[in-house]
Design a protein around this motif. Structure first.
Motif, PDB file in Angstrom:
ATOM      1  N   LEU A  32       0.984  -1.209   0.286  1.00  0.00           N
ATOM      2  CA  LEU A  32      -0.301   0.087  -0.220  1.00  0.00           C
ATOM      3  C   LEU A  32       0.564   1.417   0.478  1.00  0.00           C
ATOM      4  O   LEU A  32       2.007   1.362   0.434  1.00  0.00           O
ATOM      5  CB  LEU A  32      -1.394  -0.378   1.149  1.00  0.00           C
ATOM      6  CG  LEU A  32      -1.891  -1.146   1.172  1.00  0.00           C
ATOM      7  CD1 LEU A  32      -2.665  -1.166   2.234  1.00  0.00           C
ATOM      8  CD2 LEU A  32      -3.288  -0.758   0.104  1.00  0.00           C
ATOM      9  N   PRO A  33       0.304   1.940  -0.918  1.00  0.00           N
ATOM     10  CA  PRO A  33       1.755   3.528  -0.427  1.00  0.00           C
ATOM     11  C   PRO A  33       1.311   3.983   0.871  1.00  0.00           C
ATOM     12  O   PRO A  33       0.675   3.927   1.538  1.00  0.00           O
ATOM     13  CB  PRO A  33      -0.095   4.505  -1.504  1.00  0.00           C
ATOM     14  CG  PRO A  33      -0.903   3.814  -1.982  1.00  0.00           C
ATOM     15  CD  PRO A  33      -0.918   2.772  -1.300  1.00  0.00           C
ATOM     16  N   GLY A  34       2.446   4.531   0.963  1.00  0.00           N
ATOM     17  CA  GLY A  34       2.625   4.909   2.306  1.00  0.00           C
ATOM     18  C   GLY A  34       3.578   4.629   3.377  1.00  0.00           C
ATOM     19  O   GLY A  34       4.439   4.442   4.273  1.00  0.00           O
ATOM     20  N   VAL A  35       3.572   2.531   2.794  1.00  0.00           N
ATOM     21  CA  VAL A  35       3.849   1.828   3.767  1.00  0.00           C
ATOM     22  C   VAL A  35       5.630   1.927   4.340  1.00  0.00           C
ATOM     23  O   VAL A  35       6.304   1.953   5.313  1.00  0.00           O
ATOM     24  CB  VAL A  35       3.420   0.620   3.570  1.00  0.00           C
ATOM     25  CG1 VAL A  35       4.397  -0.854   4.161  1.00  0.00           C
ATOM     26  CG2 VAL A  35       1.792   0.445   4.107  1.00  0.00           C
ATOM     27  N   PRO A  36       6.323   1.589   3.113  1.00  0.00           N
ATOM     28  CA  PRO A  36       7.920   1.456   2.737  1.00  0.00           C
ATOM     29  C   PRO A  36       7.911   2.925   4.062  1.00  0.00           C
ATOM     30  O   PRO A  36       9.308   2.455   4.846  1.00  0.00           O
ATOM     31  CB  PRO A  36       8.593   1.962   2.178  1.00  0.00           C
ATOM     32  CG  PRO A  36       6.947   0.888   0.842  1.00  0.00           C
ATOM     33  CD  PRO A  36       5.979   1.375   1.723  1.00  0.00           C
ATOM     34  N   GLU A  37       7.656   4.061   3.355  1.00  0.00           N
ATOM     35  CA  GLU A  37       7.926   5.203   4.184  1.00  0.00           C
ATOM     36  C   GLU A  37       7.873   4.912   5.439  1.00  0.00           C
ATOM     37  O   GLU A  37       8.534   5.467   6.601  1.00  0.00           O
ATOM     38  CB  GLU A  37       7.787   6.091   3.460  1.00  0.00           C
ATOM     39  CG  GLU A  37       7.755   6.900   1.969  1.00  0.00           C
ATOM     40  CD  GLU A  37       7.688   6.000   1.378  1.00  0.00           C
ATOM     41  OE1 GLU A  37       6.591   4.900   1.640  1.00  0.00           O
ATOM     42  OE2 GLU A  37       7.726   5.788  -0.163  1.00  0.00           O
ATOM     43  N   ALA A  38       6.545   4.621   5.950  1.00  0.00           N
ATOM     44  CA  ALA A  38       6.307   4.604   7.669  1.00  0.00           C
ATOM     45  C   ALA A  38       7.477   3.424   8.125  1.00  0.00           C
ATOM     46  O   ALA A  38       7.552   3.477   9.255  1.00  0.00           O
ATOM     47  CB  ALA A  38       4.761   3.740   7.130  1.00  0.00           C
ATOM     48  N   ILE A  39       7.392   2.982   7.428  1.00  0.00           N
ATOM     49  CA  ILE A  39       8.363   1.341   8.224  1.00  0.00           C
ATOM     50  C   ILE A  39       9.753   2.596   8.567  1.00  0.00           C
ATOM     51  O   ILE A  39      10.379   1.675   9.745  1.00  0.00           O
ATOM     52  CB  ILE A  39       8.020   0.471   7.582  1.00  0.00           C
ATOM     53  CG1 ILE A  39       6.847  -0.335   7.501  1.00  0.00           C
ATOM     54  CG2 ILE A  39       9.325  -0.678   7.822  1.00  0.00           C
ATOM     55  CD1 ILE A  39       6.900  -2.031   6.910  1.00  0.00           C
ATOM     56  N   ARG A  40       9.925   2.683   7.463  1.00  0.00           N
ATOM     57  CA  ARG A  40      11.330   3.463   7.879  1.00  0.00           C
ATOM     58  C   ARG A  40      11.045   4.754   8.756  1.00  0.00           C
ATOM     59  O   ARG A  40      12.273   4.082   9.583  1.00  0.00           O
ATOM     60  CB  ARG A  40      11.878   3.849   6.104  1.00  0.00           C
ATOM     61  CG  ARG A  40      13.144   4.519   6.693  1.00  0.00           C
ATOM     62  CD  ARG A  40      13.874   5.348   5.335  1.00  0.00           C
ATOM     63  NE  ARG A  40      13.232   6.457   5.024  1.00  0.00           N
ATOM     64  CZ  ARG A  40      12.432   7.103   4.334  1.00  0.00           C
ATOM     65  NH1 ARG A  40      12.870   5.416   2.457  1.00  0.00           N
ATOM     66  NH2 ARG A  40      11.333   8.239   3.599  1.00  0.00           N
ATOM     67  N   ARG A  41      10.420   5.107   9.294  1.00  0.00           N
ATOM     68  CA  ARG A  41      10.323   6.397   9.944  1.00  0.00           C
ATOM     69  C   ARG A  41      10.087   5.246  11.574  1.00  0.00           C
ATOM     70  O   ARG A  41      10.601   5.690  12.431  1.00  0.00           O
ATOM     71  CB  ARG A  41       9.242   6.947   9.779  1.00  0.00           C
ATOM     72  CG  ARG A  41       8.646   7.823   8.716  1.00  0.00           C
ATOM     73  CD  ARG A  41       7.899   8.555   8.220  1.00  0.00           C
ATOM     74  NE  ARG A  41       7.207   9.193   9.850  1.00  0.00           N
ATOM     75  CZ  ARG A  41       5.676   9.700  10.437  1.00  0.00           C
ATOM     76  NH1 ARG A  41       4.731   9.376   9.300  1.00  0.00           N
ATOM     77  NH2 ARG A  41       5.833  10.568  11.344  1.00  0.00           N
ATOM     78  N   LEU A  42       9.334   3.988  11.509  1.00  0.00           N
ATOM     79  CA  LEU A  42       9.802   3.520  12.183  1.00  0.00           C
ATOM     80  C   LEU A  42      10.866   2.667  13.273  1.00  0.00           C
ATOM     81  O   LEU A  42      11.566   2.576  13.751  1.00  0.00           O
ATOM     82  CB  LEU A  42       8.369   2.033  12.940  1.00  0.00           C
ATOM     83  CG  LEU A  42       6.756   2.516  12.839  1.00  0.00           C
ATOM     84  CD1 LEU A  42       6.430   1.106  12.127  1.00  0.00           C
ATOM     85  CD2 LEU A  42       7.129   3.243  13.503  1.00  0.00           C
ATOM     86  N   ASN A  43      12.014   2.447  12.348  1.00  0.00           N
ATOM     87  CA  ASN A  43      12.981   1.914  12.114  1.00  0.00           C
ATOM     88  C   ASN A  43      13.784   2.649  12.755  1.00  0.00           C
ATOM     89  O   ASN A  43      15.176   2.616  13.660  1.00  0.00           O
ATOM     90  CB  ASN A  43      13.477   1.526  10.551  1.00  0.00           C
ATOM     91  CG  ASN A  43      13.127  -0.100  10.185  1.00  0.00           C
ATOM     92  OD1 ASN A  43      12.877  -0.014   8.195  1.00  0.00           O
ATOM     93  ND2 ASN A  43      12.621  -0.835  10.574  1.00  0.00           N
ATOM     94  N   ASP A  44      13.638   3.956  12.127  1.00  0.00           N
ATOM     95  CA  ASP A  44      14.737   4.926  12.460  1.00  0.00           C
ATOM     96  C   ASP A  44      14.731   5.413  13.714  1.00  0.00           C
ATOM     97  O   ASP A  44      15.164   6.355  14.660  1.00  0.00           O
ATOM     98  CB  ASP A  44      14.546   6.214  11.720  1.00  0.00           C
ATOM     99  CG  ASP A  44      14.862   6.552  10.056  1.00  0.00           C
ATOM    100  OD1 ASP A  44      15.742   4.986  10.214  1.00  0.00           O
ATOM    101  OD2 ASP A  44      14.605   7.218   9.570  1.00  0.00           O
ATOM    102  N   ALA A  45      13.274   5.683  14.471  1.00  0.00           N
ATOM    103  CA  ALA A  45      12.862   5.659  15.611  1.00  0.00           C
ATOM    104  C   ALA A  45      13.616   5.009  16.663  1.00  0.00           C
ATOM    105  O   ALA A  45      13.115   4.978  17.859  1.00  0.00           O
ATOM    106  CB  ALA A  45      11.178   6.631  15.928  1.00  0.00           C
ATOM    107  N   GLY A  46      13.859   3.766  16.147  1.00  0.00           N
ATOM    108  CA  GLY A  46      14.442   2.765  17.339  1.00  0.00           C
ATOM    109  C   GLY A  46      13.517   1.712  17.577  1.00  0.00           C
ATOM    110  O   GLY A  46      13.415   1.189  18.473  1.00  0.00           O
TER     111      GLY A  46
END
Ligand SMILES: [Mg+2]
Ligand SMILES: [Zn+2]
Length: 162
Positions: A32-46
């Motif tokens: 779904l649109p925006g999913v990779p970016e959203a997961i990357r934000r979780l990764n970056d936030a630890g």
């Protein structure tokens, strides 16, 4: 200890299959649109990003566990192109009433706990169905019911900054 976001798969990460259809091939797996970016934000936030998914199509003989794994390899590759990653994927391949891991049961969460030192007080469950929220509640993490992972990540990161 690690904070984690437990993620449902179908309907949150990828487009839900049509009723009585099962996603057995990467070609049928539409992120779904925006999913990779959203997961990357979780990764970056630890946050650990952990998928917990019911796939009873395996028990029904509609697909094999190996096919499910191939689909997940594809997901990992696609996420990798966007610099995002999933830390682990736990699958319930069983039919309803035959196990203790099919959500809303919490067996998949307990499997994750065997592999990671999950800090439940700082962790979340995100999914698009009531069984996801129910599972999160039973396990003891805050839960978000949504079809938009970006929206959920906004909420999680906003909550953290308070
Ligand atoms: Mg779902
Ligand atoms: Zn199961």
């Amino acid at each position: 200890m690690r904070k984690a976001v437990f993620l449902d798969r179908d309907g949150l990460i990828n487009r839900q299959a049509a009723p009585h259809h099962y996603i057995s091939e990467p070609e049928d797996f539409e992120i779904l649109p925006g999913v990779p970016e959203a997961i990357r934000r979780l990764n970056d936030a630890g946050y650990l990003a952990i998928i917990v998914t019911n796939q009873r199509g395996v028990a029904l003989g509609m697909m094999t566990l190996e096919q499910v794994e191939h689909v997940h390899d594809y997901l990992r590759r696609e996420l990798g192109k966007c610099g995002a990653h999933i830390d682990a994927i736990y699958v319930c391949p069983h039919a309803q009433g035959e196990c203790t891991c099919r959500k809303p049961d919490i067996g998949l969460f307990l499997m994750a706990e065997r592999d990671f030192d999950v800090d439940k007080g700082r962790s979340w469950m995100v999914g698009d169905s009531d069984t996801d929220v129910e599972a999160g509640k039973r396990y003891g993490v805050r839960s978000i019911l949504t079809k938009s992972l970006s929206h959920a990540v906004n909420l999680i990161l906003a909550e953290e900054s308070i």
